[in-house]
Write a protein that holds these residues in place. Structure first.
Motif, PDB file in Angstrom:
ATOM      1  N   ASP A   1     -29.694   5.593   5.877  1.00 12.69           N
ATOM      2  CA  ASP A   1     -29.062   6.903   5.705  1.00 12.69           C
ATOM      3  C   ASP A   1     -27.843   6.804   4.808  1.00 12.69           C
ATOM      4  O   ASP A   1     -27.593   7.698   3.980  1.00 12.69           O
ATOM      5  CB  ASP A   1     -28.641   7.469   7.064  1.00 12.69           C
ATOM      6  N   ILE A   2     -27.082   5.741   5.005  1.00 15.18           N
ATOM      7  CA  ILE A   2     -25.831   5.554   4.270  1.00 15.18           C
ATOM      8  C   ILE A   2     -25.662   4.081   3.923  1.00 15.18           C
ATOM      9  O   ILE A   2     -26.305   3.198   4.514  1.00 15.18           O
ATOM     10  CB  ILE A   2     -24.601   6.025   5.087  1.00 15.18           C
TER      11      ILE A   2
ATOM     12  N   ALA B   1     -25.055   8.231   0.403  1.00 15.43           N
ATOM     13  CA  ALA B   1     -25.918   8.758   1.462  1.00 15.43           C
ATOM     14  C   ALA B   1     -27.236   9.230   0.881  1.00 15.43           C
ATOM     15  O   ALA B   1     -27.320   9.638  -0.287  1.00 15.43           O
ATOM     16  CB  ALA B   1     -25.226   9.914   2.195  1.00 15.43           C
TER      17      ALA B   1
ATOM     18  N   LYS C   1     -26.367  14.481  11.028  1.00 11.71           N
ATOM     19  CA  LYS C   1     -26.088  13.326  10.174  1.00 11.71           C
ATOM     20  C   LYS C   1     -24.985  13.636   9.177  1.00 11.71           C
ATOM     21  O   LYS C   1     -24.123  12.801   8.909  1.00 11.71           O
ATOM     22  CB  LYS C   1     -27.360  12.881   9.449  1.00 11.71           C
TER      23      LYS C   1
ATOM     24  N   ILE D   1     -21.673  11.468   8.777  1.00 13.78           N
ATOM     25  CA  ILE D   1     -21.355  10.860   7.480  1.00 13.78           C
ATOM     26  C   ILE D   1     -19.972  11.278   7.012  1.00 13.78           C
ATOM     27  O   ILE D   1     -19.167  10.452   6.557  1.00 13.78           O
ATOM     28  CB  ILE D   1     -22.434  11.244   6.441  1.00 13.78           C
TER      29      ILE D   1
END
Length: 294
Positions: A68-69, A192, A202, A206
């Motif tokens: 995701d990141i 991201a 999310k 983030i």
């Protein structure tokens, strides 16, 4: 039935950026523990799952949604042409808090003086695409080959020039190389996956992580100062304080005295403290900062 815990997958760069990244996360409030042979570090946040991956690969894995990141250099985002969201610019590197540069270097005694002199030459680099794009932009035809490392030792026996990342240039100078061109400047980016940014949970997670990382990084070059002072000396002391904003001033039990607290650049404090003392400040305390949230 147990509630499912929302998770976000974070890519930590393995290698030269690893220790400085772990330290930054620690100051941001996240303790990450890396086992001796583990590629899945543990973190004291149940909503984050960590993976230890080479910085060169993180951008593509984030683009693909495997992560995701992640944190990686702008150079590797450019090299892999990864389509990701750049959430935050984090100016830190393996040795400090500056930018790194991708440069073209040649032997000190080389006749190659500029990018134009690379016509028909051979160049070794890890960042093949970025280097080729730079040559194309300058209308230079040269052979660019991938280097698996130790690129500095390849000139002049194997190649005519190298395209290499450097922070200080010390490694290049040690190998009797000189810089003739700078291709780009790079900083560490907090990136991201674009689909992850569309997920409300999310996205919030983030943004929260980015806020804390930026706060921790901003605090690296700052310290806090506390001191007591007679009110009559306030104007003189204020003129000495390089505050981010106006200093905090509090009344003391003795109405003739006040307490002052301020945030200052760490590199200036050694010059300021003796001056504060001469201006009448007493009980001067310097203390480190973990985060500054603006």
């Amino acid at each position: 039935m147990l509630n499912k815990v929302n998770k976000i997958k974070l890519g930590i760069p393995k290698g030269s950026l690893q220790e400085s990244t772990l330290e930054l996360f620690k100051k941001a409030g996240f303790n990450i523990y890396v086992g001796e042979r583990s590629y899945k570090p543990k973190i004291d946040d149940p909503e984050i799952e960590c993976l230890l991956i080479r910085a060169q690969e993180i951008a593509k894995y984030v683009e693909q949604g495997v992560l995701d990141i992640g944190l990686t250099g702008k150079d590797w985002i450019t090299e892999t042409k990864a389509n990701v969201s750049e959430v935050a610019d984090l100016v830190y590197s393996k040795t400090g808090f500056g930018k790194v540069k991708l440069v073209i270097a040649v032997p000190e005694d080389s006749n190659i003086k500029s990018v134009k002199d690379l016509e028909g030459k051979r160049i070794a680099t890890e960042l093949v695409n970025v280097t080729k794009d730079f040559l194309k932009k300058n209308k230079v035809n040269a052979e660019v080959e991938f280097s698996w490392g130790a690129t500095e030792v390849k000139v002049p026996e194997l190649v005519d020039a190298i395209s290499e990342l450097t922070e200080t240039g010390s490694s290049l100078r040690a190998n009797k190389l000189k810089i003739i061109e700078t291709i780009l400047e790079s900083t560490t980016k907090f990136i991201a996956n674009k689909e992850s940014m569309k997920d409300s949970w999310k996205r919030q997670k983030i943004d929260d992580i980015a806020l804390l990382l930026k706060g921790a990084l901003l605090a690296e070059s700052k310290v806090g100062l506390k001191m007591n002072l007679e009110k009559k000396n306030l104007n003189e002391l204020i003129s000495l304080l390089p505050a981010l904003k106006n200093p905090t001033i509090s009344e003391l039990t003795d109405k003739n005295w006040i307490a002052i607290e301020v945030i200052a650049d760490e590199k200036l404090v050694r010059e300021i403290i003796p001056k504060l003392k001469k201006a009448g400040a007493q009980g001067i305390v310097e203390y480190p900062l973990n985060k500054i949230i603006e």
